[in-house]
Design an enzyme around this catalytic site. Sequence first.
Site, PDB file in Angstrom:
ATOM      1  N   CYS A 140      75.915  29.675  44.929  1.00 38.30           N
ATOM      2  CA  CYS A 140      77.104  29.391  44.135  1.00 38.30           C
ATOM      3  C   CYS A 140      78.101  30.546  44.172  1.00 38.30           C
ATOM      4  CB  CYS A 140      76.715  29.117  42.686  1.00 38.30           C
ATOM      5  SG  CYS A 140      75.188  28.221  42.537  1.00 38.30           S
ATOM      6  N   THR A 178      74.960   4.934  32.539  1.00 36.19           N
ATOM      7  CA  THR A 178      73.919   4.234  33.304  1.00 36.19           C
ATOM      8  C   THR A 178      73.187   5.222  34.200  1.00 36.19           C
ATOM      9  OG1 THR A 178      75.305   2.282  33.272  1.00 36.19           O
ATOM     10  CG2 THR A 178      73.522   2.309  34.899  1.00 36.19           C
ATOM     11  N   SER A 203      65.724  20.474  38.381  1.00 35.72           N
ATOM     12  CA  SER A 203      66.673  19.838  39.292  1.00 35.72           C
ATOM     13  C   SER A 203      65.950  19.307  40.523  1.00 35.72           C
ATOM     14  CB  SER A 203      67.726  20.879  39.692  1.00 35.72           C
ATOM     15  OG  SER A 203      68.626  20.336  40.614  1.00 35.72           O
TER      16      SER A 203
HETATM   17  N1  PLP Z   1      69.660  27.144  37.428  1.00 35.12           N
HETATM   18  C1  PLP Z   1      69.147  27.808  38.478  1.00 35.12           C
HETATM   19  C2  PLP Z   1      68.156  28.886  38.247  1.00 35.12           C
HETATM   20  C3  PLP Z   1      69.540  27.464  39.781  1.00 35.12           C
HETATM   21  O1  PLP Z   1      69.027  28.129  40.817  1.00 35.12           O
HETATM   22  C4  PLP Z   1      70.500  26.434  39.957  1.00 35.12           C
HETATM   23  C5  PLP Z   1      70.999  26.099  41.307  1.00 35.12           C
HETATM   24  O2  PLP Z   1      71.043  26.933  42.196  1.00 35.12           O
HETATM   25  C6  PLP Z   1      70.985  25.768  38.823  1.00 35.12           C
HETATM   26  C7  PLP Z   1      70.557  26.148  37.574  1.00 35.12           C
HETATM   27  C8  PLP Z   1      71.974  24.631  38.961  1.00 35.12           C
HETATM   28  O3  PLP Z   1      71.282  23.470  39.384  1.00 35.12           O
HETATM   29  P1  PLP Z   1      72.079  22.240  40.038  1.00 35.12           P
HETATM   30  O4  PLP Z   1      72.491  22.679  41.398  1.00 35.12           O
HETATM   31  O5  PLP Z   1      71.083  21.116  40.061  1.00 35.12           O
HETATM   32  O6  PLP Z   1      73.215  21.938  39.135  1.00 35.12           O
END
Ligand code: PLP
Length: 396
Positions: free
Chosen positions: A325, A237, A199
């Site tokens: 999150c 796109t 990401s």
């Molecule tokens: N996987 C891990 C280990 C993460 O730390 C995160 C985000 O905190 C994600 C997946 C999700 O990534 P994104 O925020 O780009 O959707």
Amino acid sequence: MARIYLDNNATTPVRQEVAEAVAGMLKGCYGNPSTLYCIGQEAHVSLEHARDVMAGVLGANRDEIIFTSGGTESDNIAVFGVARAMRKKGNHIITTKFEHHAVLNPCKALEKDGWSVTYLPVGPEGVVEPSDVERAITDKTVLISIMHANNEVGTVQPIAEIGKIAKARKITFHTDAVQSFAKLPIKVDEMGIDLLSASSHKIYGPKGVGLLYVRKGTKIMPIMYGGHQERSLRPGTENVPGIVGFGKATELMDAEREAEEARLVGMRDRLWEELSKKIPHIKLHGHPTKRLAGTLNIGFEFVEGESLILRLDEYGICVASGSACTSDALEPSHVLSALGIPPEGSHGALRFSLGRENTESDVDKLIEVLPKVVDDLRSFSPLYKEYLRNQKAAAG
Ligand code: PLP
């Protein structure tokens, strides 16, 4: 007041060079990269340059890089995409208890559809045992999904060993490398990785962009249908300005990776050493060394993580209690629970994640402020008062 941002595992500030690259694309390169005339081809060239950068960093081929909207989408395509393609062969997935929800929740959704999922335990230091992976394999196993570095405690998993096991048993191996991509050396062939998620916003790139590495020959189906972009695995796109920013961020991170890692380890370890001298009843969560350079997760007894966050915010210091999150949920962190930390330990945990904008003076400030804040909060804690009374009684 100057802000001290110590939550780089949640997201990172976009670096100047990246912002300029994105702005350049937004202002001057609006073509659809799938079109044939020159404006479209300009966008196509920029898109393919970013793909080459990603392929180079991972030791992959350019046509094995699929751009997505971020880590969550990459993880979803990996889990659901393999499940859909492999349903006839088997219905068993192996993962761990401390994955990000972007892997855990797709697995839980598949369980409702009749899939069987093994959630492997992790040791008290937050490291998965490869022999546990081997033991969990059945003749129905079609996917192993184990993260590279954990977002909350930063522990780094023995991915190459797990990759070897998966390869020997001919099982597709996915790793969520959202926290490690461009921070740790990753070569997909050497580590036996078939699918890898990354990401942009974790490495000083824009939000809403990510990638999924897909080894040639991996059986995977799309989870969304549309045009032929990204080998039809991720139609729509492409977000060309975002992808160009992600490419620029990756190039810059890769060039300074080793020096930056050493700098962050130095600051992280000094922070822990000083705090553990100045604050009693604290505990390091995760492995002492097999850890991301900038990540430090500490359990503070007799205080609530949320109170610490709010008090530190008054000093301009931003830290996290668990993963971003879940910081508005009251349940204890599933990652800390997987490490065997009881709910009360989890509620008093803070995650410090240092990044490229942090300096030694940020660390000094935290070392100065945090002991006072903890002391102050503990003075209101009935549990701490009781503990002190008991200590006094025991001492006679
Ligand atoms: N996987 C891990 C280990 C993460 O730390 C995160 C985000 O905190 C994600 C997946 C999700 O990534 P994104 O925020 O780009 O959707």
